[in-house]
Design an enzyme around this catalytic site. Structure first.
Site, PDB file in Angstrom:
ATOM      1  CG  HIS A 188      34.740  27.765  34.125  1.00 41.75           C
ATOM      2  ND1 HIS A 188      34.183  28.807  33.431  1.00 41.75           N
ATOM      3  CD2 HIS A 188      34.649  28.015  35.459  1.00 41.75           C
ATOM      4  CE1 HIS A 188      34.051  29.688  34.511  1.00 41.75           C
ATOM      5  NE2 HIS A 188      34.346  29.068  35.399  1.00 41.75           N
ATOM      6  CG  HIS A 216      32.397  33.976  37.026  1.00 38.75           C
ATOM      7  ND1 HIS A 216      31.302  33.227  36.400  1.00 38.75           N
ATOM      8  CD2 HIS A 216      33.379  32.816  37.253  1.00 38.75           C
ATOM      9  CE1 HIS A 216      31.897  31.866  36.295  1.00 38.75           C
ATOM     10  NE2 HIS A 216      33.259  31.846  36.824  1.00 38.75           N
ATOM     11  CD  GLU A 268      37.458  34.204  40.365  1.00 36.80           C
ATOM     12  OE1 GLU A 268      36.701  34.848  39.538  1.00 36.80           O
ATOM     13  OE2 GLU A 268      38.022  33.473  40.540  1.00 36.80           O
ATOM     14  CG  ASP A 319      36.239  28.259  39.034  1.00 41.05           C
ATOM     15  OD1 ASP A 319      35.452  28.294  38.038  1.00 41.05           O
ATOM     16  OD2 ASP A 319      36.901  28.857  39.564  1.00 41.05           O
ATOM     17  CG  ASP A 320      38.501  26.624  35.863  1.00 38.10           C
ATOM     18  OD1 ASP A 320      38.111  26.597  34.624  1.00 38.10           O
ATOM     19  OD2 ASP A 320      38.346  27.571  36.477  1.00 38.10           O
TER      20      ASP A 320
END
Ligand code: HPA
Ligand code: ZN
Length: 339
Positions: A19, A197, A200, A278-279
């Site tokens: 992201h 997504h 998760e 991811d982040d």
């Protein structure tokens, strides 16, 4: 024992779950807050980092959306994206498929084009200066309504050639893929590929819905698939890729510690697993760090590392001949290395 640090450094990598708003490092957040005269609830980089202790996905998302408030101009989105690409180049990332969350910005009155143009300029510069190829994936925020997602899709339609796919992120539980069936139908009709997504924090049923209703090509995360053996068999048969993010999963308490992560079990089951960050500004490491820490915690061997690196290119949306070229560069790294 092979030199795993060097091997992981040398691996040509594709990153498929990233992201761009999640690459906002505290230093850049502070700099943009000053540049744009935006108030943020932190006085120093240290204070920002201290705030990064999360108990679940939502506790992270609250801080992540607040941090994005410093992003206002095309230059800001350029700076954010180019900083990520430089970091990725240092990890030998050769191809990236980047998520962006336009609703986080349009909600604040920033034009869709400001966001897209800034990111796109940086991706072009990254291709020219760093040799990293890229695609953009527009993610809908699933905690907002399907109507809001549809309106965002309308904003994207004139820019179809700059956006490869659409996806689904934000708060998973309580917002099943079925909520967005019509939006994804329209997106596919317009020529976008689809990802989501799923699995998760949400149950395996959400993975099934994402496959059956949203016709997704990849599952982002997907780690809870192991709770459903029939689902696993289907994912293996179809080789539907999972973009797994180990450090993210530990930070957001999906697993208590990295040693307990199920990535090796997913690989053993024959699933097409990839490693992603991811982040990374929030979760303590970019893709190289995800590889290094996961390798060590799970005792992954040379064969498993080769598989992970190959899977990432195979799971990408690149044309087949480019995938084949990247796979040859991956395999060349393993020539002469004893497994
Ligand atoms: N899950 C859901 N939404 C997100 C994530 C994530 O891991 N990262 C950024 N938005
Ligand atoms: Zn994600």
């Amino acid at each position: 024992m092979p030199d795993f640090i060097k091997l992981i450094d040398d691996l040509p990598k594709a990153e498929l779950h990233l992201h761009i708003e999640g690459t906002l490092e505290p230093e850049l957040m502070m700099r943009l807050a000053r540049r744009n005269k935006v108030r943020i609830p932190y006085r120093s980089v240290g204070e920002v980092r201290q705030a990064y202790a999360f108990s679940n996905l939502q506790s992270f998302l609250d801080i992540y959306y607040a941090g994005a408030a410093v992003l206002l101009t095309r230059q800001d989105f350029f700076d954010l994206t180019y900083a990520y690409l430089e970091r990725a180049a240092a990890d030998n990332v050769r191809h990236v498929e980047i998520f962006f969350d336009p609703q986080t910005h349009t909600e604040r009155g920033i034009a869709f084009e400001v966001v897209l143009d800034g990111i796109h300029d940086a991706l072009q510069a990254g291709q020219q200066n760093l040799g990293i190829s890229s695609y953009l994936i527009l993610c809908f925020l699933r905690h907002l309504s399907a109507d809001d997602a549809m309106a965002t899709l309308e904003l994207a339609l004139p820019h179809r050639e700059r956006i490869r796919a659409v996806g689904l992120d934000s708060s998973e539980v309580g917002h099943p893929p079925s909520k967005f069936t019509n939006v994804f139908d329209r997106a596919r009709d317009a020529g976008f590929l689809t990802v989501a997504h799923a699995g998760e924090e949400g149950p395996p049923e959400y993975i099934r819905e994402a496959l059956d209703l949203l016709k997704i090509r990849r599952i982002d995360h997907g780690v809870r698939c192991l709770e459903d053996t029939q689902l696993v068999a289907h994912l293996v048969d179809e080789q539907i890729p999972l973009t797994v993010c180990p450090l993210s999963n530990v930070k957001l308490c999906v697993f208590d510690k990295l040693e307990e992560h199920n990535l090796a079990s997913l690989l053993d089951a024959g699933l097409c697993v990839t490693i992603n960050s991811d982040d990374p500004a929030y979760f303590g490491g970019y893709i190289g760090e995800n590889f290094r820490q996961t390798r060590k915690a799970l005792g992954l061997n040379v064969t498993q590392l080769q598989l992970l690196a190959r899977n990432a290119f195979k799971a990408s949306f690149l044309p087949q001949e480019q995938i084949a070229r990247h796979l040859r560069t991956v395999d060349a790294v393993f020539d002469g290395i004893v497994a």
